[in-house]
Design a protein around this motif. Structure first.
Motif, PDB file in Angstrom:
ATOM      1  N   ARG A  13      -8.188 -10.404  -5.776  1.00  0.00           N
ATOM      2  CA  ARG A  13      -8.369 -10.110  -4.337  1.00  0.00           C
ATOM      3  C   ARG A  13      -7.341  -8.981  -4.253  1.00  0.00           C
ATOM      4  NH1 ARG A  13      -8.929 -14.060  -0.519  1.00  0.00           N
ATOM      5  NH2 ARG A  13      -8.828 -12.228   0.714  1.00  0.00           N
ATOM      6  N   ARG A  14      -6.344  -8.713  -5.137  1.00  0.00           N
ATOM      7  CA  ARG A  14      -5.408  -7.719  -4.817  1.00  0.00           C
ATOM      8  C   ARG A  14      -5.860  -6.412  -5.030  1.00  0.00           C
ATOM      9  NH1 ARG A  14      -0.301  -8.946  -7.826  1.00  0.00           N
ATOM     10  NH2 ARG A  14       0.326  -9.792  -5.811  1.00  0.00           N
ATOM     11  N   LEU A  15      -6.983  -6.416  -5.878  1.00  0.00           N
ATOM     12  CA  LEU A  15      -7.576  -5.061  -6.458  1.00  0.00           C
ATOM     13  C   LEU A  15      -8.445  -4.620  -5.243  1.00  0.00           C
ATOM     14  CD1 LEU A  15      -8.085  -3.179  -8.640  1.00  0.00           C
ATOM     15  CD2 LEU A  15     -10.044  -4.619  -9.236  1.00  0.00           C
ATOM     16  N   GLU A  16      -9.121  -5.481  -4.676  1.00  0.00           N
ATOM     17  CA  GLU A  16      -9.834  -5.067  -3.426  1.00  0.00           C
ATOM     18  C   GLU A  16      -8.910  -4.389  -2.416  1.00  0.00           C
ATOM     19  OE1 GLU A  16     -11.689  -8.513  -1.418  1.00  0.00           O
ATOM     20  OE2 GLU A  16     -11.909  -9.252  -3.468  1.00  0.00           O
ATOM     21  N   HIS A  17      -7.835  -4.894  -2.034  1.00  0.00           N
ATOM     22  CA  HIS A  17      -6.963  -4.336  -0.908  1.00  0.00           C
ATOM     23  C   HIS A  17      -6.340  -3.121  -1.540  1.00  0.00           C
ATOM     24  CE1 HIS A  17      -7.792  -7.580   1.645  1.00  0.00           C
ATOM     25  NE2 HIS A  17      -7.540  -8.582   0.580  1.00  0.00           N
ATOM     26  N   TYR A  18      -5.772  -3.066  -2.727  1.00  0.00           N
ATOM     27  CA  TYR A  18      -5.043  -1.894  -3.429  1.00  0.00           C
ATOM     28  C   TYR A  18      -6.105  -0.734  -3.469  1.00  0.00           C
ATOM     29  CZ  TYR A  18      -0.651  -4.287  -4.940  1.00  0.00           C
ATOM     30  OH  TYR A  18       0.444  -4.625  -4.875  1.00  0.00           O
ATOM     31  N   ALA A  19      -7.326  -0.792  -3.745  1.00  0.00           N
ATOM     32  CA  ALA A  19      -8.337   0.092  -3.843  1.00  0.00           C
ATOM     33  C   ALA A  19      -8.680   0.552  -2.322  1.00  0.00           C
ATOM     34  CB  ALA A  19      -9.746  -0.414  -4.375  1.00  0.00           C
ATOM     35  N   ALA A  20      -8.337   0.136  -1.337  1.00  0.00           N
ATOM     36  CA  ALA A  20      -8.592   0.416   0.150  1.00  0.00           C
ATOM     37  C   ALA A  20      -7.242   1.326   0.345  1.00  0.00           C
ATOM     38  CB  ALA A  20      -8.712  -0.738   1.061  1.00  0.00           C
ATOM     39  N   LEU A  21      -6.360   0.811   0.192  1.00  0.00           N
ATOM     40  CA  LEU A  21      -4.917   1.271   0.363  1.00  0.00           C
ATOM     41  C   LEU A  21      -4.886   2.755  -0.282  1.00  0.00           C
ATOM     42  CD1 LEU A  21      -2.195   1.536   1.635  1.00  0.00           C
ATOM     43  CD2 LEU A  21      -1.293   0.154  -0.012  1.00  0.00           C
ATOM     44  N   PHE A  22      -5.304   2.703  -1.592  1.00  0.00           N
ATOM     45  CA  PHE A  22      -5.199   3.990  -2.584  1.00  0.00           C
ATOM     46  C   PHE A  22      -6.197   4.849  -1.962  1.00  0.00           C
ATOM     47  CE2 PHE A  22      -6.197   6.749  -5.936  1.00  0.00           C
ATOM     48  CZ  PHE A  22      -5.190   6.732  -6.768  1.00  0.00           C
ATOM     49  N   HIS A  23      -7.249   4.583  -1.399  1.00  0.00           N
ATOM     50  CA  HIS A  23      -8.113   5.327  -0.747  1.00  0.00           C
ATOM     51  C   HIS A  23      -7.600   6.068   0.503  1.00  0.00           C
ATOM     52  CE1 HIS A  23     -11.845   7.164   0.684  1.00  0.00           C
ATOM     53  NE2 HIS A  23     -11.682   6.701   1.707  1.00  0.00           N
ATOM     54  N   LEU A  24      -6.770   5.229   1.146  1.00  0.00           N
ATOM     55  CA  LEU A  24      -6.152   5.918   2.571  1.00  0.00           C
ATOM     56  C   LEU A  24      -5.224   7.054   2.261  1.00  0.00           C
ATOM     57  CD1 LEU A  24      -5.623   2.337   4.561  1.00  0.00           C
ATOM     58  CD2 LEU A  24      -7.619   4.360   4.593  1.00  0.00           C
ATOM     59  N   THR A  25      -4.456   6.532   1.001  1.00  0.00           N
ATOM     60  CA  THR A  25      -3.533   8.004   0.573  1.00  0.00           C
ATOM     61  C   THR A  25      -4.160   9.107   0.611  1.00  0.00           C
ATOM     62  OG1 THR A  25      -3.487   7.258  -1.625  1.00  0.00           O
ATOM     63  CG2 THR A  25      -1.711   6.119  -0.224  1.00  0.00           C
ATOM     64  N   GLU A  26      -5.511   9.301   0.412  1.00  0.00           N
ATOM     65  CA  GLU A  26      -5.867  10.595   0.577  1.00  0.00           C
ATOM     66  C   GLU A  26      -5.432  11.417   1.346  1.00  0.00           C
ATOM     67  OE1 GLU A  26     -10.682  11.987   0.235  1.00  0.00           O
ATOM     68  OE2 GLU A  26     -10.230  10.375   1.449  1.00  0.00           O
ATOM     69  N   CYS A  27      -5.122  11.086   2.628  1.00  0.00           N
ATOM     70  CA  CYS A  27      -4.718  11.903   3.590  1.00  0.00           C
ATOM     71  C   CYS A  27      -3.209  12.640   3.324  1.00  0.00           C
ATOM     72  CB  CYS A  27      -4.603  11.143   4.986  1.00  0.00           C
ATOM     73  SG  CYS A  27      -3.263   9.760   4.715  1.00  0.00           S
ATOM     74  N   ILE A  28      -2.653  12.346   2.361  1.00  0.00           N
ATOM     75  CA  ILE A  28      -1.412  12.680   1.856  1.00  0.00           C
ATOM     76  C   ILE A  28      -1.304  13.183   0.288  1.00  0.00           C
ATOM     77  CG2 ILE A  28       1.108  12.634   1.655  1.00  0.00           C
ATOM     78  CD1 ILE A  28       0.752   9.885   3.711  1.00  0.00           C
ATOM     79  N   PRO A  29      -1.703  14.184  -0.043  1.00  0.00           N
ATOM     80  CA  PRO A  29      -2.199  14.619  -1.575  1.00  0.00           C
ATOM     81  C   PRO A  29      -0.897  15.024  -2.030  1.00  0.00           C
ATOM     82  CG  PRO A  29      -2.840  16.460   0.115  1.00  0.00           C
ATOM     83  CD  PRO A  29      -2.533  15.156   0.890  1.00  0.00           C
ATOM     84  N   ARG A  30      -1.284  15.511  -3.456  1.00  0.00           N
ATOM     85  CA  ARG A  30       0.171  16.117  -4.070  1.00  0.00           C
ATOM     86  C   ARG A  30       0.539  17.254  -3.303  1.00  0.00           C
ATOM     87  NH1 ARG A  30      -1.379  16.755  -9.921  1.00  0.00           N
ATOM     88  NH2 ARG A  30       0.619  17.523  -9.999  1.00  0.00           N
ATOM     89  N   ARG A  31      -0.392  18.072  -2.871  1.00  0.00           N
ATOM     90  CA  ARG A  31      -0.212  19.299  -2.330  1.00  0.00           C
ATOM     91  C   ARG A  31      -1.100  19.557  -1.193  1.00  0.00           C
ATOM     92  NH1 ARG A  31      -0.344  24.328  -6.172  1.00  0.00           N
ATOM     93  NH2 ARG A  31       1.979  23.941  -6.229  1.00  0.00           N
TER      94      ARG A  31
END
Length: 176
Positions: A44-62
């Motif tokens: 269950r955590r994997l589903e939610h973590y994948a979604a959150l990881f995808h949301l962090t796309e708006c704040i890249p390394r640079r």
């Protein structure tokens, strides 16, 4: 008398065996139940973590050139992460304590940097380099922790060891 002693020995031996069997089976069943719960939670955590990881796309390394967010955009990012946390899927409920710490640090920074004046309204004032670096660093920390929590980063088996950080970016060469 000998028969009585033999009979008592058999009864006590049988009782001791039954107690030992019960304790062993109970411990095994509890361990199996705990393991199945951990596996179900991880899935269950994997589903939610994948979604959150995808949301962090708006704040890249640079930030890409010309794509640096202003303070108003940071509040939009904060709202997006907030909706993930409290949304219908209740993603925030599945964060580990370490991930929750990283998540809240990023949320606090987005909210703090997004507000510009005493009224709490965001402005189009660009971020300073230090503010930008802090936001990007916190997003990177969150991504690393998410990957570590689900085992995608292949962390060491030692609980006190942490997965290594992302390699720093090379400096940007000025345009001629």
């Amino acid at each position: 008398m000998t028969v009585l002693i033999g009979l008592l020995g058999a009864v006590f031996g049988g009782l001791a065996g039954a107690v030992a069997g019960y304790v062993t089976n109970r411990a095994g069943m509890l361990m199996q139940l705990s393991h199945s719960y951990d596996v179900a939670l991880r899935d269950r955590r994997l589903e939610h973590y994948a979604a959150l990881f995808h949301l962090t796309e708006c704040i890249p390394r640079r930030w890409r050139s010309g794509c640096e967010p202003d303070r108003a955009r940071l509040l939009e990012y904060w709202e997006t992460f907030h909706n993930w946390y409290f949304g219908a899927a209740a993603g925030g409920m599945f964060l580990t304590p370490a991930s929750k710490t990283c998540y809240l640090a990023l949320q606090n920074a987005l909210l703090e940097q997004g507000r510009e004046d005493a009224t709490g309204l965001a402005s189009a004032v660009p971020l300073t380099e230090a503010e930008s670096r802090l936001i990007r660093h916190l997003a990177s920390e969150l991504r690393h922790q998410l990957a570590e929590d689900v085992g995608a980063a292949h962390p060491p088996r030692l609980r006190w060891a942490r997965v290594s950080r992302t390699v720093d970016l090379p400096p940007v060469a000025p345009l001629a």
